[in-house]
Design a protein around this motif. Structure first.
Motif, short mmCIF file in Angstrom:
data_model
loop_
_atom_site.label_atom_id
_atom_site.label_comp_id
_atom_site.label_asym_id
_atom_site.label_seq_id
_atom_site.Cartn_x
_atom_site.Cartn_y
_atom_site.Cartn_z
N VAL A 1 -14.92 31.47 -65.39
CA VAL A 1 -16.32 31.33 -64.99
C VAL A 1 -17.16 30.76 -66.14
N SER A 2 -16.93 31.27 -67.34
CA SER A 2 -17.67 30.77 -68.51
C SER A 2 -17.38 29.30 -68.75
N PHE A 3 -16.11 28.94 -68.62
CA PHE A 3 -15.74 27.54 -68.82
C PHE A 3 -16.38 26.65 -67.76
N LEU A 4 -16.42 27.11 -66.51
CA LEU A 4 -17.04 26.32 -65.45
C LEU A 4 -18.54 26.16 -65.70
N ILE A 5 -19.19 27.23 -66.16
CA ILE A 5 -20.62 27.14 -66.47
C ILE A 5 -20.85 26.16 -67.60
N LEU A 6 -20.04 26.27 -68.67
CA LEU A 6 -20.17 25.35 -69.80
C LEU A 6 -19.91 23.91 -69.37
N SER A 7 -18.87 23.70 -68.55
CA SER A 7 -18.55 22.36 -68.07
C SER A 7 -19.68 21.79 -67.22
N THR A 8 -20.28 22.66 -66.37
CA THR A 8 -21.39 22.21 -65.54
C THR A 8 -22.58 21.80 -66.39
N LEU A 9 -22.89 22.62 -67.41
CA LEU A 9 -24.00 22.28 -68.31
C LEU A 9 -23.73 20.96 -69.04
N GLN A 10 -22.50 20.79 -69.50
CA GLN A 10 -22.13 19.55 -70.17
C GLN A 10 -22.27 18.37 -69.23
N PHE A 11 -21.82 18.56 -67.99
CA PHE A 11 -21.90 17.49 -67.01
C PHE A 11 -23.36 17.12 -66.73
#
Length: 483
Positions: free
Chosen positions: A27-37
């Protein structure tokens, strides 16, 4: 709380903690990836909006100068006037008297105007001059589109004869150029020409210019941002992987320490139980009067005491280094197996357990470590009893000869082993999930028994295999080269 239940709770807690750790990490990785995107996408949009900004201003100024006294392109105004003004009164009459005829007439008129404008367009040379004079890219493509054509019969009272606000959806309003994707992002200018008088026109048109590979050029400009973004995500994933791996290793070490303590209790229980049973037998006055029985029981105590002594050192060695140190000696296999079976029978107190031994006649001498041979057979027997939910538990031990091998087989009528886990049963600390609620009083399943068996078998240069079907029992086969 019983030890088995306690360990089950700990095991479940560990599994839940690993699952929770994975879920939180994902979940943390997905949130970080979304923010990066989102950040990269916003950067792309900003770059896209600012792309070609100065060049657009230059082209707007240069294009405006070329049409100061004209429409669309130099000479375009004369083409418009040639068709519109001679037909102005006809349009007025039809507009006032026959709407259908007016619509038909204006469509033909607009089509004729656009056709003539396309035929007389000199925008290619105009754009080439602007590009050359201002040092712009030769890859630029342009499109000149009509947006609006109105006519006025009375001052400031306009009647529309053409209106198309989405030129990217049709080629109808295109006057000149080859750009396929006109949009607000590549619009150079929009010009509206009008005059506040009777019988006049209001014309609006737009010029678009762009390069064909706009997106690729923008991505190339954003390459440093993309590389840094991807590298940061890679570093996060790498750090997570390293952290997770180290955490799992530490967790495994902790489990191994706990399992080692329990495995010591499990391994020591077998010879200790035999010693206790033999000692109780010696306290029986009837047995004391029989010297043969006394000698048999003291032999059991002596053998199991020696085994207990070796076991303490050997279990420590195998847990630390996974290596088996052998002290081989010539053994008559039939006699050694008979001793092991006889000693184990002293431990069995459950009348539902039936253990038989069928050994090939004669004497087959092998070079083997007596301690580890005992470990192999005892662990196989205990597994055969432990994983058995039948009301009558049968364990058959067979020694047979082949052309090149001697075969020790331990067969049972237990729960069997599913084919998908048969390749894992010899792994260290592997514990298959079963539906058995008890372990028949033979100690906890710590995942070391079959591991020790395989280590001892391989150390001797032998081999072991298993054939099993769920619900029909299992047969473990040890192959010993017959020299």
């Amino acid at each position: 709380m019983p030890i088995a239940s306690y360990l089950a709770v700990i095991n479940l807690g560990m599994k839940l903690s690993i699952t929770a750790y994975k879920v939180i990490s994902i979940v943390s990785f997905l949130i970080l990836s979304t923010l990066q995107f989102v950040l990269v996408y916003n950067t792309y949009k900003l770059t896209d909006e600012r792309y070609f900004f100065n060049e657009r201003k230059t082209m707007d100024t240069a294009y405006g100068k070329t049409i100061i006294n004209d429409i669309l392109f130099p000479g375009g105004g004369k083409v418009m006037d040639k068709y519109i003004y001679p037909n102005m009164h006809t349009l007025e009459v039809l507009h006032d008297q026959d709407t259908a005829a007016f619509n038909q007439y204006k469509a033909l008129l607009v089509d004729s105007i656009f056709t003539m404008l396309r035929a007389n367009s000199n925008m290619d040379s105009v754009m080439h001059m602007i590009i050359q004079k201002n040092g712009l890219s030769e890859k630029l493509e342009y499109a000149l589109h009509f947006d609006l054509v109105d006519i006025s019969f009375k001052k400031n009272q306009y009647v529309n004869i053409f209106n198309y606000n989405s030129p990217q959806k049709s080629r109808l309003s295109l006057i000149s150029g080859t750009l396929q994707t006109p949009s607000n992002k590549n619009k150079i200018s929009t010009v509206t020409v009008t005059s506040p008088a009777d019988y006049t026109t209001r014309v609006s048109f737009s010029l678009y210019a762009d390069i064909s590979n706009r997106s690729m050029v923008i991505l190339q400009r954003m390459l440093p941002t993309l590389v840094i973004s991807l590298f940061s995500l890679f570093c996060v994933v790498l750090l997570f992987f390293i952290t997770f791996r180290n955490w799992v290793k530490q967790k495994q070490l902790s489990e191994m320490k706990s399992d080692f303590i329990n495995s010591m209790s499990h391994e020591l229980n077998t010879p200790l139980a035999a010693i206790i049973v033999a000692n109780k037998g010696l306290q029986n006055e009837q047995i004391l009067e029989n010297k043969a029985q006394v000698r048999s029981l003291t032999d059991v105590i002596n053998r199991q005491s020696e085994r207990l002594k070796k076991l303490i050192g050997q279990v420590l060695d195998i847990t630390r280094s996974n290596q088996v140190v052998l002290q081989k000696e010539p053994l008559i296999l039939q006699n050694a197996l008979q001793e092991i079976i006889s000693d184990y029978r002293y431990k069995i107190t459950d009348p539902s357990i039936q253990m038989t031994g069928v050994l090939a006649e004669g004497e087959d001498t092998i070079e083997a470590d007596r301690f580890w041979l005992t470990t192999i057979l005892v662990n196989l027997i205990e597994n055969a009893i432990k994983y058995n939910d039948q009301p009558n538990k049968v364990v058959n031990i067979l020694l047979r000869r082949g052309k090149k091998h001697l075969y020790i087989e331990v067969a049972d009528n237990g729960i069997g082993i599913p084919s998908n886990i048969q390749s894992h049963i010899f792994d260290k600390f592997y514990r298959a999930q079963t539906n058995l609620k008890t372990n028949n009083g033979l100690g906890l399943d710590l995942g070391l028994g079959l591991f020790n068996v395989q280590q001892a078998v391989l150390a001797h240069g032998w081999s072991i295999s298993v054939t099993s079907k769920p619900g029909q029992g299992s047969t473990f086969i040890v192959r010993i080269p017959n020299k």
